[in-house]
Every structure is written in structure tokens, then in C-alpha cells.
Design a protein around this motif. Sequence first.
Motif, PDB file in Angstrom:
ATOM      1  N   UNK A 237       0.884  -1.254   0.056  1.00  0.00           N
ATOM      2  CA  UNK A 237      -0.169   0.180   0.097  1.00  0.00           C
ATOM      3  C   UNK A 237       0.856   1.060  -0.003  1.00  0.00           C
ATOM      4  N   UNK A 238       2.100   1.093   0.298  1.00  0.00           N
ATOM      5  CA  UNK A 238       2.957   2.372   0.209  1.00  0.00           C
ATOM      6  C   UNK A 238       3.573   2.557  -1.029  1.00  0.00           C
ATOM      7  N   UNK A 239       3.452   3.660  -1.753  1.00  0.00           N
ATOM      8  CA  UNK A 239       3.709   3.918  -3.111  1.00  0.00           C
ATOM      9  C   UNK A 239       5.277   4.560  -3.009  1.00  0.00           C
ATOM     10  N   UNK A 240       5.533   5.322  -2.103  1.00  0.00           N
ATOM     11  CA  UNK A 240       6.905   6.091  -2.026  1.00  0.00           C
ATOM     12  C   UNK A 240       7.096   6.591  -0.472  1.00  0.00           C
ATOM     13  N   UNK A 241       8.401   6.618  -0.343  1.00  0.00           N
ATOM     14  CA  UNK A 241       8.551   7.343   1.201  1.00  0.00           C
ATOM     15  C   UNK A 241       9.836   8.428   0.913  1.00  0.00           C
ATOM     16  N   UNK A 242       9.601   9.517   1.216  1.00  0.00           N
ATOM     17  CA  UNK A 242      10.489  10.368   0.942  1.00  0.00           C
ATOM     18  C   UNK A 242      10.376  11.603   2.485  1.00  0.00           C
ATOM     19  N   UNK A 243      11.440  12.658   2.033  1.00  0.00           N
ATOM     20  CA  UNK A 243      11.573  13.622   3.154  1.00  0.00           C
ATOM     21  C   UNK A 243      11.807  12.872   4.563  1.00  0.00           C
ATOM     22  N   UNK A 244      12.732  11.746   4.326  1.00  0.00           N
ATOM     23  CA  UNK A 244      13.129  10.932   5.606  1.00  0.00           C
ATOM     24  C   UNK A 244      14.287  11.673   6.319  1.00  0.00           C
ATOM     25  N   UNK A 245      13.938  12.013   7.619  1.00  0.00           N
ATOM     26  CA  UNK A 245      14.778  12.580   8.650  1.00  0.00           C
ATOM     27  C   UNK A 245      14.956  11.451   9.884  1.00  0.00           C
ATOM     28  N   UNK A 246      16.069  11.306  10.045  1.00  0.00           N
ATOM     29  CA  UNK A 246      16.581  10.356  11.353  1.00  0.00           C
ATOM     30  C   UNK A 246      17.594  11.042  12.173  1.00  0.00           C
ATOM     31  N   UNK A 247      17.444  11.345  13.497  1.00  0.00           N
ATOM     32  CA  UNK A 247      18.096  11.670  14.626  1.00  0.00           C
ATOM     33  C   UNK A 247      18.118  10.810  15.631  1.00  0.00           C
ATOM     34  N   UNK A 248      19.150  11.432  16.692  1.00  0.00           N
ATOM     35  CA  UNK A 248      19.162  10.653  17.908  1.00  0.00           C
ATOM     36  C   UNK A 248      18.612  11.627  18.996  1.00  0.00           C
ATOM     37  N   UNK A 249      17.496  11.177  19.732  1.00  0.00           N
ATOM     38  CA  UNK A 249      17.032  11.919  20.797  1.00  0.00           C
ATOM     39  C   UNK A 249      17.976  11.738  22.031  1.00  0.00           C
ATOM     40  N   UNK A 256      12.539   9.397  14.032  1.00  0.00           N
ATOM     41  CA  UNK A 256      12.106   9.578  12.490  1.00  0.00           C
ATOM     42  C   UNK A 256      10.961  10.377  12.357  1.00  0.00           C
ATOM     43  N   UNK A 257      11.241  11.080  11.066  1.00  0.00           N
ATOM     44  CA  UNK A 257       9.980  11.707  10.492  1.00  0.00           C
ATOM     45  C   UNK A 257      10.029  11.334   9.068  1.00  0.00           C
ATOM     46  N   UNK A 258       8.944  11.101   8.374  1.00  0.00           N
ATOM     47  CA  UNK A 258       8.907  10.774   6.873  1.00  0.00           C
ATOM     48  C   UNK A 258       7.369  11.090   6.391  1.00  0.00           C
ATOM     49  N   UNK A 259       7.489  11.319   5.179  1.00  0.00           N
ATOM     50  CA  UNK A 259       6.428  11.261   4.128  1.00  0.00           C
ATOM     51  C   UNK A 259       5.983  10.316   3.398  1.00  0.00           C
ATOM     52  N   UNK A 260       4.984   9.636   3.763  1.00  0.00           N
ATOM     53  CA  UNK A 260       4.691   8.455   3.138  1.00  0.00           C
ATOM     54  C   UNK A 260       3.325   8.558   2.103  1.00  0.00           C
ATOM     55  N   UNK A 261       3.930   8.110   0.795  1.00  0.00           N
ATOM     56  CA  UNK A 261       2.707   8.249  -0.313  1.00  0.00           C
ATOM     57  C   UNK A 261       2.175   7.100  -0.501  1.00  0.00           C
ATOM     58  N   UNK A 262       0.856   6.945  -0.272  1.00  0.00           N
ATOM     59  CA  UNK A 262      -0.042   6.029  -0.345  1.00  0.00           C
ATOM     60  C   UNK A 262      -1.039   5.938  -1.353  1.00  0.00           C
ATOM     61  N   UNK A 263      -1.715   4.701  -1.695  1.00  0.00           N
ATOM     62  CA  UNK A 263      -2.823   4.749  -2.814  1.00  0.00           C
ATOM     63  C   UNK A 263      -4.090   5.885  -2.524  1.00  0.00           C
ATOM     64  N   UNK A 264      -4.575   6.068  -3.607  1.00  0.00           N
ATOM     65  CA  UNK A 264      -5.688   7.343  -3.354  1.00  0.00           C
ATOM     66  C   UNK A 264      -6.733   6.857  -2.535  1.00  0.00           C
ATOM     67  N   UNK A 265      -7.272   5.616  -2.550  1.00  0.00           N
ATOM     68  CA  UNK A 265      -8.442   5.239  -1.670  1.00  0.00           C
ATOM     69  C   UNK A 265      -7.931   4.485  -0.619  1.00  0.00           C
ATOM     70  N   UNK A 266      -8.048   4.936   0.599  1.00  0.00           N
ATOM     71  CA  UNK A 266      -7.504   3.815   1.683  1.00  0.00           C
ATOM     72  C   UNK A 266      -8.712   3.916   2.677  1.00  0.00           C
ATOM     73  N   UNK A 267      -9.054   2.717   3.257  1.00  0.00           N
ATOM     74  CA  UNK A 267      -9.765   2.815   4.518  1.00  0.00           C
ATOM     75  C   UNK A 267      -9.482   3.040   5.602  1.00  0.00           C
ATOM     76  N   UNK A 268     -10.037   3.327   6.636  1.00  0.00           N
ATOM     77  CA  UNK A 268      -9.347   3.765   7.891  1.00  0.00           C
ATOM     78  C   UNK A 268      -8.569   2.513   8.504  1.00  0.00           C
ATOM     79  N   UNK A 269      -9.069   1.202   8.088  1.00  0.00           N
ATOM     80  CA  UNK A 269      -8.624  -0.121   8.800  1.00  0.00           C
ATOM     81  C   UNK A 269      -7.232  -0.172   7.882  1.00  0.00           C
TER      82      UNK A 269
END
Length: 320
Positions: A237-249, A256-269
Amino acid sequence: MHVHHSHISHPHKPAGLHDSFRRVLWLGVMLNTAYVLVEAFVGLWLHSLSLVADAGHNLMDVLSLVISLLAFRLLQISPNQQFTYGYRKTTILAALLNAVILLITVGAIGMEAVKRMLHPLAIAGIDVSIVAGCGILINGFTAFLFFRYQHRDLNMKGAFLHMLADALVSVAVVISGLLMAAFGWYWLDPVISFAVLAVILISTWNLLKESLRLSLDGVPRDVDVQALTRRMEQVKGVKNVHHVHVWAMSTLENALTAHVVVDQQLSVAESSRIRHELEAVIRDMHIQHSTFEMETPADACKHGDCCVAAQQTSSSPASP
């Protein structure tokens, strides 16, 4: 489809682990403080630079253990309005400060060793060997205490390396003391001091590099961002992952923070399933905290990420 923004927080390291760290650190502080006082007194009494140098090294290690104890104490203070992440970063700053203190020690002892090379002093080698022999026992036992924790925290790794290096240096001092007693080779005293400095530099270099990188929010050494991104994009269901940032707390926790591109229609589940699977992936990659911004291809285009979002789709083989 609007953007889904979720913040997933995972449980902190158990309090019992922090308690174990503190117990062994306190024991290390007490043992090494007693040894430093004895070694420094005997070294000054015998005019042995190798003993004084080793005492200085051990003193810096004691200070580094105290700083680590303070950092672990601050780690347990709850976040507030001014410090929303709490004081986790102090463990990284403590590791960096420890490395800097050791480098300053190298400079001070090195200058004195050069002077002693030019003007060697007669030294009671047997007494030097006896004191250094005690150092082997104390430093070796302390290193043993820290061994089981060295792979779980950067400060504990630094403490283990320092104690192990101290034990090895004490072995060299014992040997040099015996040689000075047997043959009168008093020039060995400053030479061993230089050996101490070399050991300090070697054991400190990696600690300095890693703590400096983490203090600048660099990617932790045990995280491969490219491999992490590939595994996240393998989630159904994941088409692309970008703007990935990883650091040590902290030296114990990564984020980590990331933008996750998914399909157009997704149910809540379905959306919930994807987030749970992404969480499992990042946990396997040594990341405990994450924020995923769920996007559709249209959302990505609005943010100027059309090319990035389309890259996964365009590079995939066409369906039959």
C-alpha cells in the motif's frame, strides 16, 4: 483524500535499565576515585610521570563517569513546555564533553612528557610496578562491570573503552617499572607516558566522532537510511517514502519523520495497518519514535513532490 498525520511514540527504555547503568557507574566512580588518589600521591612521591599521567587519565575517566551519571539523571526528567523532548540530549552532550576532556588531558600530559624526555629522573621502579598492578585489578574489574552494557548506550561504551584502556596502560607501566628497577632505563617513564596518550587518543577518537555527529543531529551509526527507506516502501500500500529524517534523541533513543505516499483510496483500517507495519519496520532498524505524514500522490504534488512521489511508480515494472 486529506493528509493523515500520525505520531507514534513507543515505550521508553525501562527504568530498570537506567538503574543498572547508575549502579555500575557509581561503583566505578568509587573504585576509581580511591585508586586515583593513591596513584597520584605515590606518583608525585616517586617522581613518576607515568603514574601521574595514568592518574590524570583515570581522574578524567572518573569525571566522565560522573557526567554520565548526571546525564542519566536528567534523562528521567519529564518533558515540559520549554523542553518538549525533555533532557534526553544531555546524554549525547555528556559523551561529547567526555571526549573533549580526554583530549585536553592528552595535551597537558604530552607537554610534561616532552620535558621529562629531555631530563629523565631516577625512579623506584618496583614501587611503580606495585601501584600499577593495583590499577590492573581495579580498571579490569570496572571494565568487566561495563562490558555487558557497552552495546546499549554510547556513554557506557565510552566508559568501557576508558576502563579497558586504563587496564592495558597499567600493564605497560608495570613492565616499565620492572625494567627501570632492573636496568635503570629511566627514559622508559616518559616513553610509557606517550604510550598512555596514544591509547587515550585511539579509544577517544570514535567516541568523539559519534558524539559530535549525534549532537549535530546526524544519522546514528546503526541506522542505514537507504535500507530503511527501501524496507518502508516494501510495505503493501506504500507507493513512495521521501523527506526521511533520522536523528538521535539520546544515546538510547532514535527518532524519525517521513512523508509516506499511499494509494488514492484507503479505508481507515487499511491506513492503520500501514502505520502499524511501518512502526514494525523502524523498530527493527533501531528507531523508537516516529512521525509519519500520510499523503496521496495528489497531496505530494501540492507540496511540490510530484517527481519524488512518482519515482517509485515509474521505476516499477508494468503490470501484465
